[in-house]
Design a protein around this motif. Structure first.
Motif, PDB file in Angstrom:
ATOM      1  N   GLN A   1       0.824  -1.218   0.000  1.00 40.82           N
ATOM      2  CA  GLN A   1       0.000   0.000   0.000  1.00 40.82           C
ATOM      3  C   GLN A   1       0.850   1.257   0.000  1.00 40.82           C
ATOM      4  O   GLN A   1       0.467   2.274  -0.606  1.00 40.82           O
ATOM      5  N   LEU A   2       1.999   1.210   0.667  1.00 36.28           N
ATOM      6  CA  LEU A   2       2.905   2.356   0.642  1.00 36.28           C
ATOM      7  C   LEU A   2       3.328   2.665  -0.787  1.00 36.28           C
ATOM      8  O   LEU A   2       3.379   3.838  -1.199  1.00 36.28           O
ATOM      9  N   SER A   3       3.611   1.636  -1.562  1.00 36.39           N
ATOM     10  CA  SER A   3       4.012   1.834  -2.961  1.00 36.39           C
ATOM     11  C   SER A   3       2.870   2.403  -3.792  1.00 36.39           C
ATOM     12  O   SER A   3       3.096   3.209  -4.702  1.00 36.39           O
ATOM     13  N   VAL A   4       1.633   1.969  -3.490  1.00 35.93           N
ATOM     14  CA  VAL A   4       0.471   2.525  -4.202  1.00 35.93           C
ATOM     15  C   VAL A   4       0.377   4.030  -3.964  1.00 35.93           C
ATOM     16  O   VAL A   4       0.189   4.817  -4.905  1.00 35.93           O
ATOM     17  N   THR A   5       0.523   4.447  -2.710  1.00 36.99           N
ATOM     18  CA  THR A   5       0.430   5.883  -2.400  1.00 36.99           C
ATOM     19  C   THR A   5       1.590   6.667  -3.021  1.00 36.99           C
ATOM     20  O   THR A   5       1.400   7.803  -3.450  1.00 36.99           O
ATOM     21  N   ILE A   6       2.772   6.046  -3.081  1.00 34.72           N
ATOM     22  CA  ILE A   6       3.903   6.704  -3.749  1.00 34.72           C
ATOM     23  C   ILE A   6       3.603   6.875  -5.239  1.00 34.72           C
ATOM     24  O   ILE A   6       3.874   7.935  -5.827  1.00 34.72           O
ATOM     25  N   GLY A   7       3.016   5.850  -5.856  1.00 34.46           N
ATOM     26  CA  GLY A   7       2.653   5.952  -7.272  1.00 34.46           C
ATOM     27  C   GLY A   7       1.632   7.046  -7.532  1.00 34.46           C
ATOM     28  O   GLY A   7       1.734   7.795  -8.514  1.00 34.46           O
ATOM     29  N   ILE A   8       0.636   7.160  -6.639  1.00 34.20           N
ATOM     30  CA  ILE A   8      -0.369   8.222  -6.775  1.00 34.20           C
ATOM     31  C   ILE A   8       0.287   9.590  -6.667  1.00 34.20           C
ATOM     32  O   ILE A   8       0.031  10.490  -7.484  1.00 34.20           O
ATOM     33  N   MET A   9       1.143   9.769  -5.665  1.00 30.37           N
ATOM     34  CA  MET A   9       1.784  11.069  -5.464  1.00 30.37           C
ATOM     35  C   MET A   9       2.713  11.410  -6.635  1.00 30.37           C
ATOM     36  O   MET A   9       2.785  12.571  -7.050  1.00 30.37           O
ATOM     37  N   LEU A  10       3.411  10.414  -7.186  1.00 34.93           N
ATOM     38  CA  LEU A  10       4.272  10.661  -8.346  1.00 34.93           C
ATOM     39  C   LEU A  10       3.452  11.150  -9.541  1.00 34.93           C
ATOM     40  O   LEU A  10       3.864  12.063 -10.268  1.00 34.93           O
TER      41      LEU A  10
END
Length: 490
Positions: free
Chosen positions: A182-191
């Motif tokens: 989930q941390l990676s999902v949020t990083i992808g959204i922010m990117l």
């Protein structure tokens, strides 16, 4: 399928470097170090090995998040360049959910027959083709096709990455490592939010290819899931993969025997899962908990809150919607990172209860703010204060969501589903998660147009129900092996 009990010499564990060639290990071929090395060094080696694997497969969820975040910064420019109506762009945005539902249906079977690594490779291909179709689009047909292909790949990724991480992680690290998904999902959204400020929508689509372009070759350098190899009867490869993940100087005998007994016990029952088998408690209870958490995750209205966040910010006097959106993305990343750190310290249940309770309070604050706005003048000080309170509620809701209800349902699903039904049940749970996500995305504008306060009140009720659901049904899985968790349901 059965496993023979073998000694270290008979199983080939004494010469692990040969099987490593089949697991994709990056470890160099050399003589084994002295068995006198301390256990702390072995634990450290295991943590490094597993973390490297997790960071590689985390490229999949980054792709997942990038797909989710792509439409926010590109709506105006993309609609203008291709002359799309509001309804056409809405269809474009929602098609990723449709594609993800199809991907979710296929994900379990692909992961069972092709392995976790093979499944990820298959998922990466439609993502790459989809981004290329969007970047070269001249009308809505290519946009739609590309979005569907992206969604198909994302649907597979959303199932297989949590499963792979749960199956390779040692029990004392599984919670934190599982939250990396989930941390990676949020990083992808922010990117996607951040890069969308600086580049055009076509360039942003090209940048969306990068995670999968890196993921495909990187998968050749990590081992396959040892539990999947064990289920498929590949004994030598299974033990070699587990030894890579735990370190050369770690004694894996106990864990090997636990996995063998679990798989052998499963295989002694009927060969293929039938729907009639789901009546057994050891199947229906974990399936109900896994599906329940993933459905409640979406019914909390998180997509509706994100959809309406720009309007809420404007009502509070915040004019830069792009900066506010990036700020929300940063809040999600930070909160999910904190959840990753807390997961194996506090446990899953307490984080879920705190998360759901915090979401309920935050959503209630937003609902009350909107209800009270109908009774005050727009130019009054009270109206401005209510706008600020609604912003605090939105930020608080997303913060608490990222702290528990964002990462933990996927982690719980991958932990509690028995290996025999993991493919079927995991596909069903993922499918329902994406279906409810699509329903919330489509109904949020209608609910908010009907009554903003009423919509957020409904979401509040769901969060209160989630607190009760977790307190009654969800078990604590912290510090337990997957085999111990599955045994507890029998």
């Amino acid at each position: 399928m059965s496993f023979r009990e073998e000694s270290d010499e008979g199983s080939g564990r004494g010469d692990l470097r040969k099987p490593f060639l089949h697991t994709g290990s990056w470890y160099r071929m050399g003589s084994r170090q002295s068995s006198l090395m301390g256990s702390s060094q072995a634990i450290r080696d295991s943590s490094i090995s597993v973390l490297a694997c997790v960071l590689i497969v985390a490229l999949g969820p980054i792709q997942f998040g990038f797909t989710c975040g792509y439409t926010s910064p590109t709506q105006t420019a993309l609609s203008h360049d291709l002359k799309l109506t509001v309804s056409q762009f809405s269809v474009f945005g929602s098609l990723s959910n449709v594609g993800a539902m199809v991907g979710a249906i296929a994900s379990g079977q692909i992961a069972e027959y092709m392995g976790r690594k093979g499944c990820l490779m298959i998922a990466a291909i439609p993502n790459i083709i989809g981004w290329l179709a969007i970047s070269f689009a001249r009308d809505f047909s290519f946009l739609y096709m590309g979005r569907l292909l992206e969604g198909f790949g994302v649907g597979i990724i959303s199932y297989v990455v949590p499963v792979y991480i749960a199956e390779i992680a040692p029990q004392n690290l599984r919670g934190g490592l599982g939250s990396v998904n989930q941390l990676s999902v949020t990083i992808g959204i922010m990117l996607a939010y951040l890069l969308g400020i600086f580049v055009s929508w076509r360039v942003l689509a090209v940048l969306g290819i990068l995670p999968c372009l890196i993921l495909i070759p990187a998968l050749f350098f990590i081992p396959e899931s040892p539990r999947w190899l064990a289920k498929m009867g590949m004994t030598e490869e299974f033990e070699a993969s587990l030894q890579v993940l735990r370190g050369f100087d770690t004694d894996i005998t106990v864990e090997v025997n636990e996995i063998k007994r679990s798989v052998a016990s499963t295989s002694r029952r009927t060969g293929a899962i039938r729907f009639a088998d789901l009546k057994l408690r050891r199947y229906w209870l974990p399936l109900m908990i896994g599906i329940g958490l993933l459905v409640l995750q979406q019914l909390s209205g998180v997509n509706g809150v994100i959809f309406y966040s720009t309007t809420i910010f404007e009502s509070a006097g915040i004019t830069s919607s792009n900066a506010a959106t990036v700020g929300l993305g940063a809040v999600q990343v930070i909160a999910t990172a904190v959840a990753t750190w807390l997961m194996d310290k506090t446990g899953r249940r307490i984080l879920l209860i705190v998360s759901s309770s915090g979401m309920a309070v935050s959503l209630l604050l937003v609902a009350v703010s909107f209800f009270l706005k109908g009774f005050v003048e727009k130019d009054s000080t009270i109206y401005g204060v209510l706008g600020i309170l609604s912003v605090v509620g939105v930020v608080g809701m997303l913060l608490f969501f990222s702290l528990g209800m964002g990462p933990i349902p996927w982690l719980i699903m991958s932990e509690i589903l028995p290996i025999k039904i993991k493919g079927l049940a995991g596909s069903l749970a993922t499918l329902l998660n994406w279906f409810i996500s699509w329903v919330i995305t489509m109904t949020a504008p209608l609910l908010l147009a009907w009554s903003s306060g009423g919509a957020f009140t409904l979401y509040t009720v769901v969060c209160v129900f989630t607190v009760a659901f977790v307190a009654i049904w969800v078990p604590e899985t912290k510090g337990k092996t997957l085999e111990e968790i599955q045994t507890s349901f029998r």
